[in-house]
Design a protein around this motif. Structure first.
Motif, PDB file in Angstrom:
ATOM      1  N   ASN A  36      22.210  10.019  -4.250  1.00  0.00           N
ATOM      2  CA  ASN A  36      21.256  10.887  -4.941  1.00  0.00           C
ATOM      3  C   ASN A  36      20.345  10.009  -5.766  1.00  0.00           C
ATOM      4  O   ASN A  36      20.824   9.197  -6.553  1.00  0.00           O
ATOM      5  CB  ASN A  36      21.993  11.852  -5.865  1.00  0.00           C
ATOM      6  N   LEU A  37      19.050  10.195  -5.579  1.00  0.00           N
ATOM      7  CA  LEU A  37      18.118   9.267  -6.228  1.00  0.00           C
ATOM      8  C   LEU A  37      17.542   9.854  -7.505  1.00  0.00           C
ATOM      9  O   LEU A  37      17.074  10.980  -7.552  1.00  0.00           O
ATOM     10  CB  LEU A  37      16.975   8.920  -5.265  1.00  0.00           C
ATOM     11  N   ASN A  38      17.580   9.008  -8.511  1.00  0.00           N
ATOM     12  CA  ASN A  38      16.977   9.342  -9.779  1.00  0.00           C
ATOM     13  C   ASN A  38      15.658   8.555  -9.878  1.00  0.00           C
ATOM     14  O   ASN A  38      15.673   7.333  -9.852  1.00  0.00           O
ATOM     15  CB  ASN A  38      18.014   8.907 -10.831  1.00  0.00           C
ATOM     16  N   ILE A  39      14.527   9.287  -9.920  1.00  0.00           N
ATOM     17  CA  ILE A  39      13.233   8.599  -9.974  1.00  0.00           C
ATOM     18  C   ILE A  39      12.730   8.589 -11.413  1.00  0.00           C
ATOM     19  O   ILE A  39      12.630   9.647 -12.040  1.00  0.00           O
ATOM     20  CB  ILE A  39      12.200   9.301  -9.048  1.00  0.00           C
ATOM     21  N   GLU A  40      12.451   7.428 -11.943  1.00  0.00           N
ATOM     22  CA  GLU A  40      12.021   7.324 -13.344  1.00  0.00           C
ATOM     23  C   GLU A  40      10.686   6.618 -13.448  1.00  0.00           C
ATOM     24  O   GLU A  40      10.460   5.620 -12.774  1.00  0.00           O
ATOM     25  CB  GLU A  40      13.034   6.479 -14.140  1.00  0.00           C
ATOM     26  N   ASP A  41       9.834   7.132 -14.325  1.00  0.00           N
ATOM     27  CA  ASP A  41       8.594   6.413 -14.635  1.00  0.00           C
ATOM     28  C   ASP A  41       8.954   5.288 -15.581  1.00  0.00           C
ATOM     29  O   ASP A  41       9.574   5.531 -16.605  1.00  0.00           O
ATOM     30  CB  ASP A  41       7.617   7.360 -15.354  1.00  0.00           C
ATOM     31  N   PHE A  42       8.575   4.085 -15.259  1.00  0.00           N
ATOM     32  CA  PHE A  42       8.909   2.973 -16.139  1.00  0.00           C
ATOM     33  C   PHE A  42       7.658   2.591 -16.929  1.00  0.00           C
ATOM     34  O   PHE A  42       6.678   2.102 -16.375  1.00  0.00           O
ATOM     35  CB  PHE A  42       9.437   1.787 -15.324  1.00  0.00           C
ATOM     36  N   LEU A  44      13.062  -1.415  -8.489  1.00  0.00           N
ATOM     37  CA  LEU A  44      11.836  -1.390  -9.284  1.00  0.00           C
ATOM     38  C   LEU A  44      10.667  -1.562  -8.341  1.00  0.00           C
ATOM     39  O   LEU A  44      10.675  -2.451  -7.484  1.00  0.00           O
ATOM     40  CB  LEU A  44      11.851  -2.535 -10.302  1.00  0.00           C
ATOM     41  N   THR A  45       9.665  -0.702  -8.478  1.00  0.00           N
ATOM     42  CA  THR A  45       8.482  -0.861  -7.643  1.00  0.00           C
ATOM     43  C   THR A  45       7.243  -0.581  -8.479  1.00  0.00           C
ATOM     44  O   THR A  45       7.311   0.115  -9.497  1.00  0.00           O
ATOM     45  CB  THR A  45       8.583  -0.001  -6.355  1.00  0.00           C
ATOM     46  N   VAL A  46       6.121  -1.160  -8.075  1.00  0.00           N
ATOM     47  CA  VAL A  46       4.904  -1.083  -8.873  1.00  0.00           C
ATOM     48  C   VAL A  46       3.819  -0.324  -8.114  1.00  0.00           C
ATOM     49  O   VAL A  46       3.566  -0.626  -6.945  1.00  0.00           O
ATOM     50  CB  VAL A  46       4.393  -2.509  -9.203  1.00  0.00           C
ATOM     51  N   GLY A  47       3.226   0.665  -8.785  1.00  0.00           N
ATOM     52  CA  GLY A  47       2.085   1.361  -8.193  1.00  0.00           C
ATOM     53  C   GLY A  47       2.458   2.713  -7.623  1.00  0.00           C
ATOM     54  O   GLY A  47       3.530   3.253  -7.912  1.00  0.00           O
ATOM     55  N   ASN A  48       1.572   3.238  -6.804  1.00  0.00           N
ATOM     56  CA  ASN A  48       1.762   4.598  -6.281  1.00  0.00           C
ATOM     57  C   ASN A  48       2.550   4.599  -4.983  1.00  0.00           C
ATOM     58  O   ASN A  48       2.097   4.041  -3.994  1.00  0.00           O
ATOM     59  CB  ASN A  48       0.414   5.261  -6.037  1.00  0.00           C
ATOM     60  N   VAL A  49       3.708   5.235  -5.022  1.00  0.00           N
ATOM     61  CA  VAL A  49       4.525   5.375  -3.813  1.00  0.00           C
ATOM     62  C   VAL A  49       4.930   6.845  -3.741  1.00  0.00           C
ATOM     63  O   VAL A  49       5.340   7.421  -4.755  1.00  0.00           O
ATOM     64  CB  VAL A  49       5.790   4.486  -3.879  1.00  0.00           C
ATOM     65  N   CYS A  72       6.695   1.767 -11.826  1.00  0.00           N
ATOM     66  CA  CYS A  72       5.795   1.353 -12.894  1.00  0.00           C
ATOM     67  C   CYS A  72       4.355   1.476 -12.434  1.00  0.00           C
ATOM     68  O   CYS A  72       3.934   0.807 -11.498  1.00  0.00           O
ATOM     69  CB  CYS A  72       6.098  -0.082 -13.306  1.00  0.00           C
ATOM     70  N   LYS A  73       3.624   2.397 -13.078  1.00  0.00           N
ATOM     71  CA  LYS A  73       2.214   2.579 -12.730  1.00  0.00           C
ATOM     72  C   LYS A  73       1.403   2.072 -13.893  1.00  0.00           C
ATOM     73  O   LYS A  73       1.546   2.557 -15.012  1.00  0.00           O
ATOM     74  CB  LYS A  73       1.916   4.060 -12.493  1.00  0.00           C
ATOM     75  N   ASN A  74       0.592   1.073 -13.642  1.00  0.00           N
ATOM     76  CA  ASN A  74      -0.152   0.477 -14.727  1.00  0.00           C
ATOM     77  C   ASN A  74      -1.362  -0.228 -14.125  1.00  0.00           C
ATOM     78  O   ASN A  74      -1.207  -1.073 -13.241  1.00  0.00           O
ATOM     79  CB  ASN A  74       0.773  -0.522 -15.438  1.00  0.00           C
ATOM     80  N   ALA A  75      -2.539   0.125 -14.610  1.00  0.00           N
ATOM     81  CA  ALA A  75      -3.762  -0.427 -14.020  1.00  0.00           C
ATOM     82  C   ALA A  75      -3.780  -1.958 -14.103  1.00  0.00           C
ATOM     83  O   ALA A  75      -4.325  -2.633 -13.235  1.00  0.00           O
ATOM     84  CB  ALA A  75      -4.992   0.140 -14.714  1.00  0.00           C
ATOM     85  N   ASN A 107       0.832  -1.215   0.000  1.00  0.00           N
ATOM     86  CA  ASN A 107       0.000   0.000   0.000  1.00  0.00           C
ATOM     87  C   ASN A 107       0.861   1.257   0.000  1.00  0.00           C
ATOM     88  O   ASN A 107       0.604   2.191   0.742  1.00  0.00           O
ATOM     89  CB  ASN A 107      -0.940   0.008   1.216  1.00  0.00           C
ATOM     90  N   GLY A 108       1.909   1.235  -0.813  1.00  0.00           N
ATOM     91  CA  GLY A 108       2.745   2.430  -0.947  1.00  0.00           C
ATOM     92  C   GLY A 108       3.840   2.562   0.089  1.00  0.00           C
ATOM     93  O   GLY A 108       4.601   3.532   0.075  1.00  0.00           O
ATOM     94  N   ASN A 109       3.936   1.589   0.989  1.00  0.00           N
ATOM     95  CA  ASN A 109       4.980   1.653   2.022  1.00  0.00           C
ATOM     96  C   ASN A 109       6.024   0.562   1.844  1.00  0.00           C
ATOM     97  O   ASN A 109       5.712  -0.535   1.393  1.00  0.00           O
ATOM     98  CB  ASN A 109       4.343   1.485   3.408  1.00  0.00           C
ATOM     99  N   PHE A 110       7.234   0.907   2.246  1.00  0.00           N
ATOM    100  CA  PHE A 110       8.283  -0.111   2.318  1.00  0.00           C
ATOM    101  C   PHE A 110       8.400  -0.540   3.772  1.00  0.00           C
ATOM    102  O   PHE A 110       7.826   0.064   4.664  1.00  0.00           O
ATOM    103  CB  PHE A 110       9.602   0.453   1.810  1.00  0.00           C
ATOM    104  N   LYS A 111       9.167  -1.614   4.014  1.00  0.00           N
ATOM    105  CA  LYS A 111       9.410  -2.005   5.394  1.00  0.00           C
ATOM    106  C   LYS A 111      10.863  -2.422   5.557  1.00  0.00           C
ATOM    107  O   LYS A 111      11.628  -2.394   4.606  1.00  0.00           O
ATOM    108  CB  LYS A 111       8.410  -3.059   5.864  1.00  0.00           C
ATOM    109  N   LYS A 112      11.211  -2.849   6.750  1.00  0.00           N
ATOM    110  CA  LYS A 112      12.606  -3.140   7.055  1.00  0.00           C
ATOM    111  C   LYS A 112      13.197  -4.094   6.019  1.00  0.00           C
ATOM    112  O   LYS A 112      14.316  -3.902   5.546  1.00  0.00           O
ATOM    113  CB  LYS A 112      12.711  -3.730   8.461  1.00  0.00           C
ATOM    114  N   LEU A 113      12.409  -5.098   5.663  1.00  0.00           N
ATOM    115  CA  LEU A 113      12.817  -6.046   4.642  1.00  0.00           C
ATOM    116  C   LEU A 113      13.312  -5.347   3.366  1.00  0.00           C
ATOM    117  O   LEU A 113      14.332  -5.723   2.775  1.00  0.00           O
ATOM    118  CB  LEU A 113      11.595  -6.925   4.350  1.00  0.00           C
ATOM    119  N   SER A 114      12.617  -4.293   2.937  1.00  0.00           N
ATOM    120  CA  SER A 114      12.991  -3.580   1.712  1.00  0.00           C
ATOM    121  C   SER A 114      14.379  -2.964   1.872  1.00  0.00           C
ATOM    122  O   SER A 114      15.194  -2.982   0.953  1.00  0.00           O
ATOM    123  CB  SER A 114      11.993  -2.463   1.412  1.00  0.00           C
ATOM    124  N   TYR A 115      14.634  -2.403   3.068  1.00  0.00           N
ATOM    125  CA  TYR A 115      15.924  -1.739   3.291  1.00  0.00           C
ATOM    126  C   TYR A 115      17.041  -2.764   3.442  1.00  0.00           C
ATOM    127  O   TYR A 115      18.181  -2.490   3.072  1.00  0.00           O
ATOM    128  CB  TYR A 115      15.835  -0.809   4.515  1.00  0.00           C
TER     129      TYR A 115
END
Ligand SMILES: Cc1cc2nc3c(=O)[nH]c(=O)nc-3n(C[C@H](O)[C@H](O)[C@H](O)COP(=O)(O)OP(=O)(O)OC[C@H]3O[C@@H](n4cnc5c(N)ncnc54)[C@H](O)[C@@H]3O)c2cc1C
Lengths: 324, 247
Positions: free
Chosen positions: A168-174, A39-44, A63-66, A11-19
């Motif tokens: 430095n983070l580069n955020i890209e729409d995939f 790579l992550t999918v949906g709204n964050v 990646c945002k894709n219905a 639901n848009g959140n990461f957790k310790k596992l992600s880090y």
């Protein structure tokens, strides 16, 4: 060239596992002279995405894709393989969780990669590429050589320490077009759980065995979990008897867990149970039988009746927490 | 419905694990082999569904050398209809998946099902690799199977709860816990019948192992357990805080 991490979000959140995954990927990227792409999918939110940079990600593909709102192994593995090709990924990292375990083998075949699951540490060598994994359900480890040019790994939860490596983070729409053939077995229904801390995510686990006599006696177990911010789990017969839900069963044929602290109450310590928990950093056994095999594997033990010991212990934990 | 169940031939869960040849090989001396416990539960569920009147033909397959036939005979004694052994050492998951994919291509199976992982290598890769090699839809670690008419309804646990998924044939599923609680025990009649059932032996088709185990390790032995007396329970809290530094 990149180390690609599939950073699932909840639901848009990461957790310790992600880090843990990103920290681990950063360490591998350093040793092969590469950088970490997530790579992550949906709204964050951007704020949440920036957290990935904190642990070593240089780029995140969103990646945002219905068509990806619901999970299928085919659509997600095709997406990840595509991202891996675009980024020329040499190493791909997944969590050893429900989605990582489902996707990594499919992706590895798409990329003709070598794959290892349940890695417990960074490669012991990169040329050749050797990774240590769990084997024999917690009873042993194996060093595995990965021959193919692309490597796919799943990382055991709580095996790698979260490390800050700000980038430095580069955020890209995939942009990705989902093939409708990949949407064959969409879930027809999604049933949310009660939001309790999951057995795999918990850093402290309070586990009950048949020695607790019946489900009505779990109150003191849950109380301890609540005081310590811990999760609850159980031995196999407890789940089989229906005293506790099946997802709480740990051991060789249940979940293999490795929390920082595992407190076993009224569990004998059968080899199949220990196999699934002996990766824990600290093991505590509370059992009325001084001969219980659990004491041979535990770090700390109390020989006593759980019904007398646990209320006292809960009181002591509560006092301790209050002083913190 | 044609079902293919992939069976692992694994060391008994009580086995003490030891290695030989400089820790490069598993020591099989005194080891009893069993049907993978996850597969055993999956098979139990399939048999229950079949015996409840669902039209189902259950073929068991394993990739392994001749000694695995005992395990396949047990599977037949439990009630599987026939069995296939691919005569090769199962060197890694990809190799195993390739062999099974070869069999599936010639077999018209509606459902190919595996245990969620083997209890020796714990890879959990065969189902996903197989699904990709065959380009079938797949479900990983399903925890429940029901049949409603022609429909197969699965449940799968996720980090947020569970999903209900209707199968689309042909499909690949990995499963275990939740399919059944106790494994079915073969009865005398099952054991007698198993001897007459077909156990076909096929030669391997391809060799694509791309990983190799270099060395095994056993976990570090634990130190002695520190005991706390029942009249001094708070001492455990102090030890966890000051000695183990874990809380
Ligand atoms: C193929 C196979 C796979 C298996 N996989 C698993 C697995 O994944 N996980 C698993 O857990 N088991 C597994 N088992 C089962 C395992 O062998 C043991 O039977 C099981 O772990 C025992 O559970 P237990 O310790 O809760 O119960 P018991 O063995 O009944 O032990 C209860 C313990 O509680 C103690 N006790 C009783 N009363 C009290 C009290 N008032 N206060 C304190 N202590 C008390 C007793 O001294 C005893 O040690 C498997 C078995 C098989 C054959």
């Amino acid at each position: 060239m990149a180390v690609l991490v599939y950073t699932e979000n909840w639901n848009g959140n990461f957790k310790k596992l992600s880090y843990e995954l990103v920290s681990y990927a950063h360490s591998i990227a350093k040793s092969i002279g590469s950088q970490v792409v997530c790579l992550t999918v949906g709204n964050v939110s951007n704020e949440n995405l920036q957290l990935l940079a904190q642990y070593g990600a240089s780029k995140v593909l969103v990646c945002k894709n219905a068509d990806l709102e619901k999970f299928t192994t085919q659509s997600y593995s095709s997406l990840i393989a595509k991202a891996a090709e675009t980024e020329k990924a040499k190493v791909l990292i997944f969590a050893s969780n429900a989605s990582g375990e489902a996707l990594a083998p499919r992706v590895s075949v798409k990329l003709s990669a070598s794959m290892v699951s349940n890695a417990v540490g960074v490669p012991t060598s990169v040329e050749p590429f050797v990774v240590r994994k769990k084997a024999y359900s917690g009873k042993a480890f194996a060093d595995v050589v990965l021959d193919a040019p692309v490597k796919v790994l799943t990382l055991t939860q709580n095996a790698y320490k979260v490390e800050e490596n700000p980038q430095n983070l580069n955020i890209e729409d995939f942009q990705y077009q989902v093939d409708s053939a990949d949407l064959k077995m969409l879930p027809s229904e999604i049933i949310k759980s009660d939001g309790k801390l999951s057995v795999s995510d918990a850093e402290i686990l309070i586990s009950g065995g048949r020695g607790l006599k019946g489900p009505e006696n779990w109150g003191m177990v849950e109380e301890m979990a609540q005081i310590l911010g811990a999760g609850t789990c159980c031995s196999r017969p407890v789940a089989d008897l229906g005293w506790r839900p099946h997802y709480e069963h740990v051991g060789q044929t249940g979940k293999v867990v490795a929390p920082n602290l595992y407190i076993a109450i009224g569990i004998s310590g059968a080899i199949q149970h220990l196999a699934g928990v002996n990766g824990s950093k600290v093991l505590v056994a509370i059992n009325k039988d001084p001969e219980a095999p659990f004491f041979d594997s535990a770090d700390y033990g109390i020989v006593g009746d759980a019904f007398e010991v646990i209320p006292q212990l809960n009181e002591a934990f509560r006092k301790f927490k209050a002083q913190q | 419905m044609k079902v293919l169940i992939c069976i692992g031939h694994v060391p008994d869960t009580t086995s003490k694990i030891k290695f030989i040849e400089n820790d490069t090989k598993f020591n099989t001396t005194d080891i009893q082999y069993i049907i993978g416990p996850h597969e055993e539960l999956v098979l139990t569920r399939l048999l229950d569904l079949r015996d409840a009147g669902n039209n189902m033909n259950i073929t068991a397959i394993t990739v392994g050398l001749a000694e695995t036939e005992n395990t396949l005979r047990k599977v037949l004694a439990m009630g599987a209809d026939d069995a296939i052994r691919v005569n090769a050492e199962p060197t890694n998951a990809f190799f195993v998946a390739q062999q099974i994919a070869g069999v599936v291509k010639n077999g018209n199976y509606d459902l190919v099902i595996t245990g969620k992982e083997s209890i020796d290598y714990n890879s959990g890769q065969v189902a996903g690799m197989l699904a990709e090699l065959l380009n079938f839809p797949s479900i990983n670690t399903a925890s429940k199977l029901e049949i409603q008419g022609e429909k197969l309804i699965f449940e799968r646990e996720t980090d947020l709860g569970k999903e209900v998924i209707e199968g689309v044939k042909p499909m690949i599923v990995s499963a275990g816990k939740g399919f059944a609680i106790e494994p079915r025990i073969p009865n005398m009649r099952g054991i007698m019948m198993s001897r007459k059932k077909s156990l076909a032996v096929l030669e391997p088709t391809q060799n694509g192992a791309n990983t190799k185990i270099e060395k095994f390790y056993l976990p570090q032995p634990k130190g002695k357990c520190k005991m706390v007396a029942t009249d001094n329970v708070p001492e455990l809290v102090r030890l966890l805080h000051e000695d183990a530094k874990i809380i």
